[in-house]
Design a protein around this motif. Structure first.
Motif: not given
Length: 80
Positions: A22-23, A26, A29-30
């Motif tokens: 998940t991290k 994220t 995506d960033q």
């Protein structure tokens, strides 16, 4: 050596915990968002470069006058 923009290694992803995946998602995506913002900033810098004081000062009086009359030197950031 340049690393590809989006490098994923499946065997290493399998070793990650669900929270790690998940991290990582994220962060990916960033990173994609930062790339888009960087391109927008570069486009804006190119747009603004045409009206820099150095460009205006390099013009002859005639060129600057004509550019002003044609609206090429209009200050787009100000409102009357």
């Amino acid at each position: 050596m340049r690393v590809p923009a989006r490098l994923r290694v499946d065997c290493e992803l399998a070793d990650l915990s669900p929270s790690g995946r998940t991290k990582l998602q994220t962060l990916n995506d960033q990173l994609a968002e930062l790339r888009e913002v960087r391109l927008q900033v570069l486009d804006l810098a190119d747009e603004l470069a045409g009206g820099t004081i150095d460009k205006v000062m390099a013009m002859s009086d005639e060129e600057a006058g004509l550019a002003a009359l044609l609206g090429h030197l209009a200050d787009k950031g100000r409102t009357a």
